[in-house]
Design an enzyme around this catalytic site. Structure first.
Site, short mmCIF file in Angstrom:
data_model
loop_
_atom_site.label_atom_id
_atom_site.label_comp_id
_atom_site.label_asym_id
_atom_site.label_seq_id
_atom_site.Cartn_x
_atom_site.Cartn_y
_atom_site.Cartn_z
N THR A 146 88.48 -12.86 -51.53
CA THR A 146 88.67 -13.77 -52.66
C THR A 146 89.76 -13.21 -53.58
OG1 THR A 146 86.39 -14.46 -52.49
CG2 THR A 146 87.49 -14.89 -54.58
N ASP A 177 94.92 -25.30 -62.15
CA ASP A 177 95.12 -24.77 -60.79
C ASP A 177 93.95 -25.12 -59.86
OD1 ASP A 177 93.32 -22.99 -61.93
OD2 ASP A 177 94.34 -21.18 -61.25
N ARG A 178 92.84 -25.60 -60.43
CA ARG A 178 91.71 -26.02 -59.58
C ARG A 178 91.63 -27.54 -59.52
NH1 ARG A 178 86.56 -22.01 -60.42
NH2 ARG A 178 87.72 -20.07 -60.24
N ASP A 192 93.63 -24.72 -66.81
CA ASP A 192 95.04 -24.41 -66.54
C ASP A 192 95.59 -25.16 -65.34
OD1 ASP A 192 93.55 -22.87 -64.75
OD2 ASP A 192 95.01 -21.24 -64.71
N SER A 218 85.80 -22.23 -54.28
CA SER A 218 85.64 -22.40 -55.72
C SER A 218 86.68 -23.38 -56.29
CB SER A 218 85.71 -21.05 -56.43
OG SER A 218 86.85 -20.34 -56.00
N ARG A 226 90.48 -11.31 -69.60
CA ARG A 226 89.78 -12.40 -70.29
C ARG A 226 88.70 -11.83 -71.19
NH1 ARG A 226 88.85 -16.60 -65.25
NH2 ARG A 226 91.05 -16.82 -64.75
N LYS A 267 97.20 -21.36 -56.80
CA LYS A 267 96.55 -22.59 -56.37
C LYS A 267 97.05 -23.71 -57.27
CE LYS A 267 92.30 -20.80 -58.48
NZ LYS A 267 92.14 -19.39 -58.19
N GLU A 304 90.05 -22.15 -51.13
CA GLU A 304 88.82 -21.39 -51.35
C GLU A 304 87.73 -22.33 -51.85
OE1 GLU A 304 90.42 -18.42 -54.04
OE2 GLU A 304 90.41 -19.82 -55.71
N SER A 360 91.57 -19.91 -67.61
CA SER A 360 91.29 -20.83 -66.52
C SER A 360 90.23 -21.88 -66.86
CB SER A 360 90.91 -20.03 -65.27
OG SER A 360 90.92 -20.87 -64.15
N HIS A 361 89.07 -21.81 -66.19
CA HIS A 361 88.05 -22.85 -66.33
C HIS A 361 87.01 -22.46 -67.39
CE1 HIS A 361 87.17 -19.86 -63.32
NE2 HIS A 361 85.89 -20.00 -63.60
N ASP A 416 90.93 -28.16 -63.87
CA ASP A 416 90.36 -27.21 -64.83
C ASP A 416 91.35 -26.96 -65.97
OD1 ASP A 416 92.21 -25.69 -63.41
OD2 ASP A 416 91.02 -23.86 -63.52
#
Length: 582
Positions: free
Chosen positions: A367, A303-304, A301, A388, A24, A399, A386, A123-124, A299
């Site tokens: 993690t 996954d959260r 992508d 987060s 990233r 996730k 998790e 991601s986020h 988020d």
């Protein structure tokens, strides 16, 4: 026409080290000539030839800025490296969980299956010309590349001298589904653009009882709100919640995927999902409008997830424990029982208590989702999570934010199945409070101290490790700070021996475990360019059901005092307060 394979001479870039979630960087870094190409070629070179030559690869992502250009580059490099076909989600959109599902489940007309994927996401993190871009590689089990591969990719980036690309191949139109075929020196190369949602929706329908959930959603007493924060979850929300489950279209918020996520921060928490938080009655101002019964966010992508009830926040640590406790009864996929459950070390021990009660195998891992993936591949774990805001199961190896929302809707639908015509539905808050009454409550908070001087942060951690050699000394400090806090019975630096592959992960965080089941955890998070982040996790366990309704910060106050005294945090860092409290 036959495309030509060009060998392009290049030189290495510093710092192309992929973390647990890939590489990233800011967009302006990625758009440098050869930058993305070097990383992609280094990835191809790290894989065995069988996973490249003649293989099928998935290339898609969360739709953030620069994705469309990156997809064309990766398609042309795949062609030049002997890949047989590339699958692309329509408009280049596939959520990270959907990529995992596509690798595991999708079979093309000629019987081929994917052996891996390039996922384009950060991601986020925010998106746009001045924000972040990212790329990660997933393996044939649908999970992120293991350390052996990411280490090899990094080594390759340091010595790369050339990359292969089919420069003269025309761009593929990724806005329309269909197959484009090209001829290369080694024969045919296909790019198939397919509907982003179908495979994933099919998988979700095989896991959950959609009929039961739609009965809940069609009840006039049940109201619902889903916020995709302009991320890729928007490509699934309408299909699943409106078309399949019959929710009102007005219950979808920010569900149009945008390259810059609408200028926001696509991170589903109480700080960034402001609109949803206000709509659910948790904002600063009390509106006159009655909030919905259930709210959730995703988020960038997808996954959260964040789960909310009316004026009620469900912590991610409680969420995974509640899903595990109700999975067998409420979710058809788990009807024959759970193989085991797992959580990341900093996540609260709420799941541990459920595992003990239900006599389930339980694992505490570092993690990083790949640790869960190993357990799942070995058939040892069904549900994991998790703190987060990541929750998932063994249906895929990532996730899965929408899965978590459907799991909660399933639990609500199951608890209300004989009650839909009654006066009052069982609410999210009822379910959580009932859970606390049964299993006790883990009051939980996380303090983040960001951009701390890296030297000071390391000194603080070294001081804590040294302190751990004497429990007597620790307890003298504890009792000196607060006599009403239980004694520390165990203090260690967490390390994990993977029961599947035997690998050992050391220095995963410093733990203080108290006699009453409470915990303090200190972790140093990625030493970024701006210094280090110290994360302090504070967790107070309360078994007495008459005391599980207290205000969280009030219940945690004694332990917070102990944590700050024990770690000399202000002395080491000069900080009198955290940057962020979660």
């Amino acid at each position: 026409m036959v495309f030509k394979v060009s060998k392009v001479t290049t030189t290495p870039f510093d710092g192309q080290k992929p973390g647990t979630s890939g590489l990233r960087k800011k967009v302006k870094v990625f758009i440098q000539p050869h930058y993305l190409q070097n990383f992609v070629q280094s990835t191809f070179n790290a894989l065995t030839p069988a996973k490249v030559r003649g293989a099928t690869l998935v290339v898609s992502g969360d739709g953030r800025y620069y994705s469309k250009d990156a997809i064309q580059i990766i398609i042309k490099m795949s062609a030049a490296n002997g890949v047989r076909r590339v699958w692309v989600g329509q408009n280049g959109l596939l959520s990270t969980p959907a990529v995992s599902a596509v690798i595991r489940e999708r079979v093309s007309a000629d019987g081929s299956k994917a052996t891996g994927a390039f996922i384009l996401t950060a991601s986020h993190n925010p998106g746009g010309p001045h924000e972040d871009f990212g790329i990660k590689y997933n393996m044939e089990n649908g999970g992120p590349a293991p350390e052996a591969i990411t280490d090899q990719i990094f080594e390759n980036t340091k010595t790369i001298t050339e990359y292969l690309i089919a420069d003269d191949m025309p761009n593929v139109d990724i806005s329309a589904t269909g197959v484009s075929s090209f001829q290369g020196p080694e024969g045919q190369f296909d790019v198939e653009v397919f509907d982003s949602a179908s495979d994933y929706v099919k998988l979700m329908k095989s896991i959950f009882d959609f009929e039961l959930i739609s009965k809940l959603l069609s009840s006039p007493k049940f109201t619902f709100c889903y916020d995709a924060l302009h991320g890729v979850a928007g490509a699934y929300a309408n299909r699943i919640f409106v078309e399949e489950l019959g929710a009102q279209e007005s219950s979808l918020l920010n569900c149009v995927p945008k390259e810059d996520f609408g200028g926001g921060h696509p991170d589903p928490n109480l700080t960034y999902a402001k609109e949803l938080v206000a709509r659910m009655g948790l904002g600063k101002s009390n509106s006159e409008v009655e909030p919905p019964e259930f709210g959730a966010a995703a988020d960038g992508d997808a996954d959260r997830n964040m789960i909310l009830g009316k004026r009620f926040f469900v912590t991610p640590s409680d969420s995974v424990a509640i899903i595990a406790a109700n999975a067998v009864a409420a979710i058809p996929y788990f009807s024959s029982g759970l193989k085991g459950v797992a959580r990341s070390m900093p996540t609260s021990a709420a799941l541990d208590v459920v595992a003990k009660h239900l006599n389930l195998k339980f694992f505490e891992v570092p993690t990083g989702w790949k640790f869960f993936g190993n357990l799942m591949d070995a058939g040892m774990c069904s549900v994991c999570g998790e703190e987060s805001f990541g929750t998932g199961s063994d249906h895929i190896r990532e996730k899965d934010g929408i899965w978590a929302v459907l799991a909660w809707l399933s639990i609500l639908a199951y608890k209300n199945k004989d009650n839909l015509s009654g006066n009052k539905l069982v609410t999210v808050e009822d379910i959580v409070r009932q859970h606390w009454a049964t299993y006790g409550r883990h009051y939980y908070t996380r303090y983040d101290y960001e951009n701390v001087d890296a030297g000071a942060a390391k000194d603080l951690m070294a001081y804590l490790v040294k302190l751990q050699s004497s429990l007597d000394e620790i307890n003298t400090i504890v009792k000196g700070a607060r006599s009403d806090v239980s004694n520390v019975v165990n203090a260690d630096e967490f390390e994990y021996k993977d029961p599947v592959d035997g690998s050992i992960s050391k220095h995963q965080g410093i733990r203080f475990l108290f006699g009453d089941g409470s915990r303090l955890v200190f972790r140093l998070s990625g030493t970024g360019s701006e210094g280090a982040t110290i994360r302090l996790y504070i967790e107070q366990y309360e078994k007495d059901s008459s005391k599980t309704g207290r205000d969280s910060q009030e219940a945690l106050a004694p332990l917070v005092e102990v944590a700050l005294k024990l770690s000399k945090l202000q002395e080491f860092t000069g900080r009198s307060a955290p940057t962020v409290i979660t």
